[in-house]
Scaffold this motif. Structure first.
Motif, PDB file in Angstrom:
ATOM      1  N   THR A 187      37.834  39.533  41.322  1.00 29.85           N
ATOM      2  CA  THR A 187      37.737  40.856  41.720  1.00 29.85           C
ATOM      3  C   THR A 187      38.721  41.782  41.288  1.00 29.85           C
ATOM      4  O   THR A 187      39.926  41.586  41.186  1.00 29.85           O
ATOM      5  CB  THR A 187      37.438  41.036  43.320  1.00 29.85           C
ATOM      6  OG1 THR A 187      36.762  42.242  43.500  1.00 29.85           O
ATOM      7  CG2 THR A 187      38.664  40.754  43.850  1.00 29.85           C
ATOM      8  N   LEU A 188      38.355  43.335  41.114  1.00 24.97           N
ATOM      9  CA  LEU A 188      39.181  44.026  40.852  1.00 24.97           C
ATOM     10  C   LEU A 188      39.411  44.860  42.265  1.00 24.97           C
ATOM     11  O   LEU A 188      38.519  45.401  42.879  1.00 24.97           O
ATOM     12  CB  LEU A 188      38.767  45.164  40.046  1.00 24.97           C
ATOM     13  CG  LEU A 188      39.635  46.320  39.491  1.00 24.97           C
ATOM     14  CD1 LEU A 188      40.492  46.072  38.606  1.00 24.97           C
ATOM     15  CD2 LEU A 188      39.024  47.339  38.847  1.00 24.97           C
ATOM     16  N   ALA A 189      40.878  44.923  42.861  1.00 24.33           N
ATOM     17  CA  ALA A 189      41.211  45.694  44.034  1.00 24.33           C
ATOM     18  C   ALA A 189      42.107  46.768  43.739  1.00 24.33           C
ATOM     19  O   ALA A 189      42.948  46.791  43.104  1.00 24.33           O
ATOM     20  CB  ALA A 189      41.861  44.691  44.929  1.00 24.33           C
ATOM     21  N   MET A 190      41.374  48.083  44.089  1.00 26.82           N
ATOM     22  CA  MET A 190      42.143  49.106  43.963  1.00 26.82           C
ATOM     23  C   MET A 190      42.720  49.788  45.293  1.00 26.82           C
ATOM     24  O   MET A 190      41.562  49.896  46.167  1.00 26.82           O
ATOM     25  CB  MET A 190      41.267  50.239  43.213  1.00 26.82           C
ATOM     26  CG  MET A 190      40.802  49.743  42.107  1.00 26.82           C
ATOM     27  SD  MET A 190      39.184  50.859  41.515  1.00 26.82           S
ATOM     28  CE  MET A 190      38.022  49.892  42.284  1.00 26.82           C
ATOM     29  N   MET A 191      44.000  49.950  45.507  1.00 26.49           N
ATOM     30  CA  MET A 191      44.707  49.897  46.815  1.00 26.49           C
ATOM     31  C   MET A 191      45.440  51.230  46.979  1.00 26.49           C
ATOM     32  O   MET A 191      45.966  51.754  45.996  1.00 26.49           O
ATOM     33  CB  MET A 191      45.542  48.937  47.294  1.00 26.49           C
ATOM     34  CG  MET A 191      44.793  47.854  47.391  1.00 26.49           C
ATOM     35  SD  MET A 191      46.110  46.112  47.287  1.00 26.49           S
ATOM     36  CE  MET A 191      45.842  45.842  45.642  1.00 26.49           C
ATOM     37  N   HIS A 192      45.072  52.122  48.061  1.00 25.81           N
ATOM     38  CA  HIS A 192      45.976  53.291  48.277  1.00 25.81           C
ATOM     39  C   HIS A 192      46.686  53.129  49.669  1.00 25.81           C
ATOM     40  O   HIS A 192      46.113  52.948  50.741  1.00 25.81           O
ATOM     41  CB  HIS A 192      44.784  54.401  48.557  1.00 25.81           C
ATOM     42  CG  HIS A 192      45.386  55.475  49.400  1.00 25.81           C
ATOM     43  ND1 HIS A 192      44.593  56.270  50.040  1.00 25.81           N
ATOM     44  CD2 HIS A 192      46.520  56.381  49.118  1.00 25.81           C
ATOM     45  CE1 HIS A 192      45.532  57.551  50.457  1.00 25.81           C
ATOM     46  NE2 HIS A 192      46.517  57.594  49.608  1.00 25.81           N
TER      47      HIS A 192
END
Length: 353
Positions: A187-192
């Motif tokens: 998976t591609l995880a995009m975190m803020h």
């Protein structure tokens, strides 16, 4: 790894904290199967479990461009109303949106300090993927496809090089258990990470752990990532390096290597209290049905390991303490932590989970 006194340090809220050095692996040389570079890659995985991956060469620049486009997508997505971001919620542990404070924070009595959206490789290939409508326009879908396929190419190239370095052939090769057509939790995880102060905020960073993945490809242009190299007791920062991704070995590849590779124990902390921090991580994971022996000696599938560890990772500290000793840290030896930040809650010593 040298002693703390010999290391570069950086000021973290009035306290000097080490900046750990990492070797840099040239992606172009890996593609060319240059023996010296492949041997260096193997040593990085066996000794520390982490390294910089230099993507500045011709063959790596497209992946840096993918990162920039993904960052622009993230800025727009995380600025959207909560209802739009959370349209589907967390569909699966490796797919969907997790809001701020969904997990335990990095310091005692805190929750995590980030929101995250995950898009799985399996899902992006479907005709109607479970992706919030704010990302379903053709431009954003293409950005996500490029980011996932590019990250898959990079991490598979590293796996292939490691198989070569270890003299593996046929079905024993690492990439044999990471086939594109087989279901997996890659998976591609995009975190803020939201602005927070470790001395006062209740939403702080990302708790210490090793990754479930085989390899993690991380793009992070801002400070905040900390690692605990094998044999050390103190977390130290990883300095962002232009044109480079950070790669770390996860549990599955540690198990597949016969526990000769090191998983990377790491966490994320606020570096500047007022800063919004963004990072992109691709988690390459083995096929769900891949069997390996974990650090408890259990024969377990990659899918089962993912689900069990994810449950523990989201659990309260008292539940985490009941998990098998190797769960949070993939069997890596964990000494008591030294957390030097004066005035902040001190991280309680945790035995190897």
């Amino acid at each position: 790894m040298g002693s703390v006194e010999q290391l570069k340090t950086v000021d973290w809220y009035g306290t000097p904290v080490p900046v750990y050095p990492m070797d840099t692996i040239d992606f172009g040389k890996i593609l060319s199967a240059e023996e010296e570079e492949v041997d260096r890659l193997l040593r990085c995985c066996q000794r520390e479990g982490f390294f910089y991956l230099d993507l500045n060469g011709l063959d790596g620049r497209r992946f840096l461009d993918d990162q920039k486009e993904t960052l622009d997508l993230m800025y727009r997505f995380f600025d959207a109303p909560l209802e739009a971001k959370n349209q589907f919620g967390l569909v699966h542990p490796h797919l969907g949106y997790e809001g701020l404070g969904s997990r335990t924070g990095v310091l005692p009595n805190t929750k995590d300090g980030y929101e995250m959206v995950k898009v799985s490789r399996d899902e992006i290939q479907k005709g109607k993927p479970h992706i919030p409508d704010v990302l379903k326009n053709s431009t954003d879908m293409k950005i996500l496809e490029n980011a996932i396929s590019g990250s898959n190419i990079v991490t598979k190239a590293l796996l292939s090089a490691l198989s070569n370095a270890m003299g593996l052939t046929g079905t024993d090769r690492f990439e044999h258990n990471h086939r594109n057509e087989r279901p997996s939790t890659s998976t591609l995880a995009m975190m803020h990470y939201v602005p927070s102060d470790p001395k006062t905020s209740k939403n702080i960073g990302h708790q210490k752990h090793t990754d479930i993945s085989s390899l993690t490809l991380l793009f992070a242009e801002q400070w905040g990532l900390q690692i605990r190299p094998p044999g050390t007791r103190e977390f130290g920062f990883v300095e962002p390096k232009e044109g480079c991704a950070i790669v770390n070995v996860g549990d599955s590849l540690r198990f597949a290597s016969g526990h000769t590779f090191m998983s990377c124990i790491h966490r994320v902390v606020p570096f500047k209290a007022e800063e919004h921090r963004y990072s992109i991580a691709y988690f390459l994971r083995a096929d769900n049905e891949t069997m390996f022996k974990d650090s408890e000696g259990r024969n377990i599938t990659a899918g089962q390991w993912h689900d069990e560890k994810f449950y523990v990772f989201k659990a309260l500290p008292e539940i985490q303490a009941l998990a098998p000793p190797s769960m949070l840290f993939g069997g890596m030896k964990v000494e008591d932590d030294y957390t030097p930040l004066a005035g902040a809650p001190q991280e309680e010593p945790i035995e190897a989970h």
